[in-house]
Scaffold this motif. Structure first.
Motif, short mmCIF file in Angstrom:
data_model
loop_
_atom_site.label_atom_id
_atom_site.label_comp_id
_atom_site.label_asym_id
_atom_site.label_seq_id
_atom_site.Cartn_x
_atom_site.Cartn_y
_atom_site.Cartn_z
N ILE A 1 0.80 -1.21 0.00
CA ILE A 1 0.00 0.00 0.00
C ILE A 1 0.84 1.27 0.00
CG2 ILE A 1 -0.27 0.14 2.51
CD1 ILE A 1 -2.97 0.83 -0.17
N HIS A 2 1.95 1.27 0.73
CA HIS A 2 2.82 2.45 0.81
C HIS A 2 3.39 2.77 -0.57
CE1 HIS A 2 6.11 5.06 2.17
NE2 HIS A 2 5.38 5.26 3.25
N ARG A 3 3.89 1.75 -1.25
CA ARG A 3 4.48 1.94 -2.59
C ARG A 3 3.44 2.44 -3.59
NH1 ARG A 3 6.42 -3.18 -3.54
NH2 ARG A 3 4.34 -3.76 -4.20
N CYS A 4 2.25 1.90 -3.53
CA CYS A 4 1.18 2.28 -4.45
C CYS A 4 0.79 3.74 -4.27
CB CYS A 4 -0.03 1.38 -4.24
SG CYS A 4 -1.45 1.77 -5.28
N ILE A 5 0.51 4.15 -3.04
CA ILE A 5 0.07 5.53 -2.80
C ILE A 5 1.16 6.52 -3.14
CG2 ILE A 5 -0.72 7.15 -1.04
CD1 ILE A 5 -2.03 4.82 0.42
N ASN A 6 2.40 6.22 -2.76
CA ASN A 6 3.50 7.15 -3.05
C ASN A 6 3.70 7.35 -4.54
OD1 ASN A 6 4.15 7.87 -0.45
ND2 ASN A 6 5.64 6.24 -0.18
N SER A 7 3.49 6.29 -5.34
CA SER A 7 3.63 6.45 -6.79
C SER A 7 2.54 7.38 -7.34
CB SER A 7 3.57 5.09 -7.49
OG SER A 7 2.26 4.56 -7.54
N LEU A 8 1.41 7.44 -6.67
CA LEU A 8 0.33 8.36 -7.08
C LEU A 8 0.65 9.80 -6.69
CD1 LEU A 8 -2.67 6.09 -6.07
CD2 LEU A 8 -2.19 6.90 -8.39
N LEU A 9 1.22 9.98 -5.52
CA LEU A 9 1.52 11.33 -5.05
C LEU A 9 2.67 11.96 -5.83
CD1 LEU A 9 1.14 10.79 -1.19
CD2 LEU A 9 -0.56 11.59 -2.85
N LYS A 10 3.41 11.16 -6.58
CA LYS A 10 4.52 11.67 -7.40
C LYS A 10 4.10 11.94 -8.84
CE LYS A 10 8.01 9.23 -4.66
NZ LYS A 10 9.02 8.14 -4.65
N GLN A 11 2.81 11.82 -9.13
CA GLN A 11 2.34 12.02 -10.50
C GLN A 11 2.48 13.46 -10.95
OE1 GLN A 11 1.04 9.62 -12.80
NE2 GLN A 11 2.05 8.32 -11.27
N PHE B 1 -4.45 -0.48 7.15
CA PHE B 1 -5.14 0.76 7.49
C PHE B 1 -4.18 1.76 8.14
CE2 PHE B 1 -7.52 3.52 10.36
CZ PHE B 1 -8.50 4.03 9.51
N ALA B 2 -3.38 1.31 9.10
CA ALA B 2 -2.47 2.21 9.82
C ALA B 2 -1.44 2.83 8.88
CB ALA B 2 -1.78 1.44 10.94
N LEU B 3 -0.90 2.01 7.95
CA LEU B 3 0.10 2.53 7.02
C LEU B 3 -0.50 3.56 6.07
CD1 LEU B 3 2.00 -0.78 6.19
CD2 LEU B 3 2.81 1.12 7.61
N ALA B 4 -1.70 3.27 5.58
CA ALA B 4 -2.37 4.23 4.69
C ALA B 4 -2.73 5.51 5.44
CB ALA B 4 -3.61 3.59 4.08
N LYS B 5 -3.14 5.36 6.70
CA LYS B 5 -3.52 6.52 7.51
C LYS B 5 -2.32 7.42 7.76
CE LYS B 5 -6.83 8.56 9.92
NZ LYS B 5 -6.08 9.76 10.32
N GLU B 6 -1.14 6.84 7.94
CA GLU B 6 0.07 7.64 8.13
C GLU B 6 0.29 8.58 6.95
OE1 GLU B 6 3.37 5.08 8.75
OE2 GLU B 6 2.71 4.39 10.73
N ILE B 7 0.07 8.06 5.74
CA ILE B 7 0.27 8.90 4.55
C ILE B 7 -0.81 9.97 4.46
CG2 ILE B 7 0.46 8.88 2.04
CD1 ILE B 7 1.40 6.00 2.20
#
Length: 395
Positions: A66-76, A95-101
């Motif tokens: 999940i961390h890798r996926c979301i970060n690749s989106l935030l770098k678009q 959930f906790a890892l996604a919530k941190e982002i």
């Protein structure tokens, strides 16, 4: 009589193998022409108004991805996005890892999913909930094991608007780490690039030719609503394919392109997980039709092992004439070419493509495992029994 049948069946295999190679070459040529056309079109100026893209990610036990996926989106490079993650009753730290982002970036929001109701499969229910939380003019459904290159959203929106599409889907590069995944990945690449006439998939309104991939499904919101969204495919295991078919059924415009340069999907971490993952999708591909599966299985075996069997029949004191040997060699050559070209296009192992009889054998075995698992109602995925969920349809 046996020699008569085998002779004409070999001719059939020659024609079929030639057709597969033809489809592969046409797909490659059209891909090249499409790339040139896309470059000539130029980019749309989004400076005045960028349509909002709601990126919707269902996540169940995805702490490793999940961390890798979301970060690749935030770098678009395309910045007007909202990322909505729905935790689908995970038993790990998803959930906790996604919530941190989300605490660090206001574009990301994370929700706990509701309990799966009767008559729904878990992922379809999660995607339906996500669609109700989305605010965007465009909806991008993304698997949480996916990583995007920085310009893929900008390029996709440019194509979407230039060609007035209803659904754009990209075929991803599979980052296989297990033996089974590597074998099946090269087979999947071959079946996509050698079996699916992409021109027909992108122009025909017949659902039979449609194909879509859950790693990247970019809808116009209005088009998604028009086909009924995930509510119309509540119990469909191949949700991505069915969404694509629904686009075609409604005479809307779908485009499937090769996205192996822009999308990576990180699938299975163990052989057991890979076996379960593939076994839950192979039989549903045939609409759980045993006859349909057996026909394709026989064709697989024929293309792979009949030439071997006929080459080595001399061990049984049967002599093959020169014509049959020539046909066998021609089949082998044609199939090898289509497998290698498809592996190059899908960025899979060339070595496994050359050893395609072995890949076909493993695929056939897993296919049978899939059939048996469905027949005995034993398809588990992420601690859910898929068959049980399908058996609880709303009356």
């Amino acid at each position: 009589m046996i020699n008569f049948i085998s002779f004409y069946y070999l001719y059939f295999l020659v024609v079929f193998s030639l057709l597969l190679l033809f489809v592969t070459l046409v797909n490659i040529l059209l891909s090249f022409l499409f790339t040139r056309k896309n470059k000539r079109q130029g980019s749309i100026d989004f400076s005045s108004k960028k349509p909002l893209i709601s990126v919707l990610i269902p996540a169940r036990d995805e702490e490793e991805n999940i961390h890798r996926c979301i970060n690749s989106l935030l770098k678009q490079s395309y910045s007007n996005i909202e990322v909505v993650v729905l935790d689908d009753d995970s038993e790990d730290n998803t959930f906790a890892l996604a919530k941190e982002i989300s605490d660090l970036d206001s574009r990301v929001s994370v929700y706990k999913g509701n309990k799966v109701p009767s008559g729904w499969l878990g992922k379809n229910w999660a995607c339906h909930q996500l669609s109700e939380k989305a605010n965007g003019e465009f909806l991008l459904f993304l698997d949480s094991d996916t990583k995007l290159s920085p310009n893929v959203l900008s390029d996709s929106m440019n194509m979407h608007i230039n060609e007035d599409l209803d659904l754009l889907t990209l075929f991803p590069k599979r980052k296989a780490s297990t033996f089974i995944d590597k074998i099946i990945s090269v087979t999947i690449g071959w079946m996509i690039f050698s079996w699916i006439p992409i021109f027909l998939a992108n122009t025909s309104k017949f659902p039979f030719f449609s194909a879509a991939f859950g790693q990247f499904l970019l809808f116009k919101r209005d088009s998604y609503n028009l086909i009924g969204g995930h509510k119309t495919i509540k119990v469909e295991i191949l949700d991505d394919f069915e969404l694509g078919r629904n686009i075609s059924r409604n005479k809307l415009k779908l485009k499937m392109i090769n996205g192996v340069k822009d999308i990576e999907t990180f699938s299975y971490n163990s052989e057991k997980e890979a076996l379960r993952g593939f076994s839950r999708t192979i039989f549903p591909f045939f609409y759980q039709s045993l006859i349909g599966f057996l026909i394709l299985w026989f064709l697989f075996i024929s293309m792979t092992f009949i030439p071997f069997l006929m080459i080595f029949v001399e061990f049984f004191n049967i002599t093959l004439d020169e014509n049959k040997n020539s046909l066998i060699l021609l089949i082998w050559t044609l199939l090898s070419c289509s497998w290698v070209l498809a592996a190059l296009r899908s960025k899979q192992s060339i070595f496994l493509a050359i050893l395609f009889p072995f890949a076909m054998l493993v695929t056939s075995i897993i296919g049978f495992y899939s059939v048996v698992s469905f027949l005995i109602d034993n398809i588990h995925w992420k601690n859910r029994n898929v068959i049980f969920q399908k058996g609880n349809k709303d009356k």
